[in-house]
Write an enzyme that holds these catalytic residues in place. Structure first.
Site, PDB file in Angstrom:
ATOM      1  N   HIS A 189       7.247  -7.973  19.874  1.00 49.84           N
ATOM      2  CA  HIS A 189       6.637  -6.685  19.547  1.00 49.84           C
ATOM      3  C   HIS A 189       5.157  -6.711  19.895  1.00 49.84           C
ATOM      4  CE1 HIS A 189       9.661  -4.627  16.876  1.00 49.84           C
ATOM      5  NE2 HIS A 189      10.146  -5.852  16.844  1.00 49.84           N
TER       6      HIS A 189
ATOM      7  N   HIS B   1       6.722  -8.256   7.215  1.00 54.99           N
ATOM      8  CA  HIS B   1       5.283  -8.230   7.420  1.00 54.99           C
ATOM      9  C   HIS B   1       4.552  -8.263   6.082  1.00 54.99           C
ATOM     10  CE1 HIS B   1       1.648  -5.853   9.244  1.00 54.99           C
ATOM     11  NE2 HIS B   1       1.460  -7.156   9.311  1.00 54.99           N
TER      12      HIS B   1
ATOM     13  N   GLU C  90      -0.683   0.395   3.600  1.00 56.58           N
ATOM     14  CA  GLU C  90       0.052   1.264   4.514  1.00 56.58           C
ATOM     15  C   GLU C  90       0.777   2.350   3.717  1.00 56.58           C
ATOM     16  OE1 GLU C  90       2.702  -1.104   6.838  1.00 56.58           O
ATOM     17  OE2 GLU C  90       1.097  -2.173   7.883  1.00 56.58           O
TER      18      GLU C  90
ATOM     19  N   HIS D 153       2.690   0.505   0.705  1.00 61.65           N
ATOM     20  CA  HIS D 153       2.687  -0.951   0.635  1.00 61.65           C
ATOM     21  C   HIS D 153       1.235  -1.408   0.515  1.00 61.65           C
ATOM     22  CE1 HIS D 153       6.536  -0.391   3.151  1.00 61.65           C
ATOM     23  NE2 HIS D 153       6.857  -0.548   1.890  1.00 61.65           N
TER      24      HIS D 153
ATOM     25  N   HIS E 163       6.916  -6.305   3.241  1.00 59.30           N
ATOM     26  CA  HIS E 163       7.770  -5.163   3.512  1.00 59.30           C
ATOM     27  C   HIS E 163       8.453  -5.368   4.855  1.00 59.30           C
ATOM     28  CE1 HIS E 163       3.661  -4.270   4.944  1.00 59.30           C
ATOM     29  NE2 HIS E 163       4.238  -3.658   5.961  1.00 59.30           N
TER      30      HIS E 163
END
EC number: 1.13.11.5
Length: 427
Positions: free
Chosen positions: A292, A335, A341, A365, A371
């Site tokens: 990613h 993560h 977030e 979060h 999460h």
């Protein structure tokens, strides 16, 4: 409704005059002794006078009456908005809200201002450093009322129902999958056409910018020419003692009465304007080999802090795109992040939580809270054949992240969205 016209470009120096009054813009100077049509010249400054030219923001407005023509401001009930992040204790748990219920017009009429609810925030509103996240839930238009925010910029994201926004610079029609930014100090009023819902990201003391592109080069992400600025439009409307101007100042609401509509600007020029953007125009950057890229590649707008490379808030989207990465777990990875977030869903289904995250809801979060995808998503993606595939067709996610150590939630984890609203009503 007649199709609205716009000026194209982000942060441009623009000029516009209502075609009903040709020549309304003064030539060669900003503040003539007598303006065309006997208008009043008024400057709106979005930065200190002495800011470098590259960051100096101001516009000159030529209006039928100056905006100073109002009765004194008086304190009013602040409804469901707050800036006191100490009202509730910190909570490091993953928080999620179901879609927020919109009041029925048959039961109670609620306009944009009455329907503002603060969800979370961080920082200090008085020192102009921080942010807040709100939702708006409304079912009726603002009638003889306008609003302006002295505390910061408002990035408005409609999720259900379109918004016809009247501003001092002209009119904008903003529909779901579009966003708009009303910058600090700009007066606006909102008409709605049905029960309407959306998200707001408010930043204190700074303005939204396009993110730096670095190695990406000159093009990509949100292109400047796709941002649209309203053209001048005015109404010369008398409302004797009956027009209300609502101001948010240091987190509190105040109201003043005046005799005329504030949308009496016949012409304007400058680089400090409201603007809108269609999220479908976002040029997606993605991995084409393996692994990613970080979600920062999906940043539409950023509000920078004094720390290089660290934002007060990033407005990020997860739009439809192709997934082609080989030997890679393609959904968002597990993560823990030094930034808070907050996530909302405009439409469709979120790939990592297809059953438990619905349009019009939200999640939060906090820093370093883990999460990631749910168990079903993990199992499915771990066994999937890695052919090229379309991701998030018919979906649009928004993500706001903060550099603050704690983006403080103003409500607890709720199985029903009504719990959050009750918490506000009791405070």
């Amino acid at each position: 409704m007649t199709e609205l016209k716009y000026i194209s470009g982000f942060g441009n120096e623009c000029a516009s005059e209502d075609p009903r009054c040709p020549g309304a813009l003064p030539e060669g100077q900003n503040n003539p002794q007598v303006c065309p049509y006997n208008l009043y010249a008024e400057q709106l400054s979005g930065s200190a006078f002495t800011c470098p030219r590259s960051t100096n923001k101001r516009s000159w407005l030529y209006r039928i009456l100056p905006s100073v023509c109002h009765k004194p401001f008086e304190f009013i009930d602040q409804g469901h908005i707050t800036h006191n992040w100490d009202e509730v204790n910190p909570d490091p748990n993953q928080l999620r809200w179901k879609p927020f219920e919109i009041p029925k017009a048959s039961q109670k009429k609620v306009d944009f201002v009455n329907g503002l609810h603060t969800l979370c925030g961080a920082g200090d509103i008085r020192s102009n450093n921080g942010l807040a996240i709100h939702v708006f839930l409304c079912n009726t238009s603002m009638e003889n009322r306008c609003f302006y925010n002295s505390d910061g910029d408002l990035l408005i994201v409609p999720q259900k129902g379109k918004l016809l926004i009247y501003t001092e610079f002209g009119k904008m029609l903003v529909q779901p999958n579009e966003i708009c930014v009303i910058q600090r100090g700009m007066r606006f009023s909102i008409d709605v056409f049905e029960e309407t819902r959306g998200y707001i990201l408010e930043v204190y003391g700074v303005h939204f910018e396009l993110p730096d592109l670095g190695p990406i080069g000159a093009n990509g992400l949100a292109n400047p020419r796709d941002f649209l600025i309203p053209v001048a439009w005015y109404e010369d409307r008398q409302v004797p003692g009956g027009y209300t101007v609502i101001n948010k100042h240091q987190g509190k609401l105040f109201a003043a009465r005046q005799d005329v509509s504030p949308f009496n600007v016949v012409a304007w020029h400058g680089n400090y304007t409201p603007y809108k953007y269609n999220l479908e125009n976002f040029m997606v950057i993605n991995s084409v080999a393996f692994d990613h890229a970080d979600p920062s590649i999906f940043t539409v707008l950023t509000a920078k802090s004094v720390r290089p490379g660290v934002a007060i808030a990033d407005f990020v989207i997860f739009p439809p795109r192709w997934g082609v990465a080989d030997k890679t777990f393609r959904p968002p990875y597990y993560h823990r992040n030094c930034m808070s977030e907050f996530m909302g869903l405009i439409k469709g289904r979120y790939e990592a939580k297809q059953g438990g995250f619905l349009p019009g809801g939200g999640s939060l979060h906090s820093p370093m809270t883990p999460h990631g995808p749910d168990a079903d998503c993990f199992e499915k993606a771990s066994k999937a054949k890695l052919a090229p595939e379309r991701i998030a067709d018919g979906t649009m996610m928004k993500l706001s992240s903060s550099f603050k150590t704690e983006l403080q939630s103003m409500g607890q984890l709720s199985l029903s969205n009504t719990l959050l609203l009750r918490l506000h009503l009791k405070r």
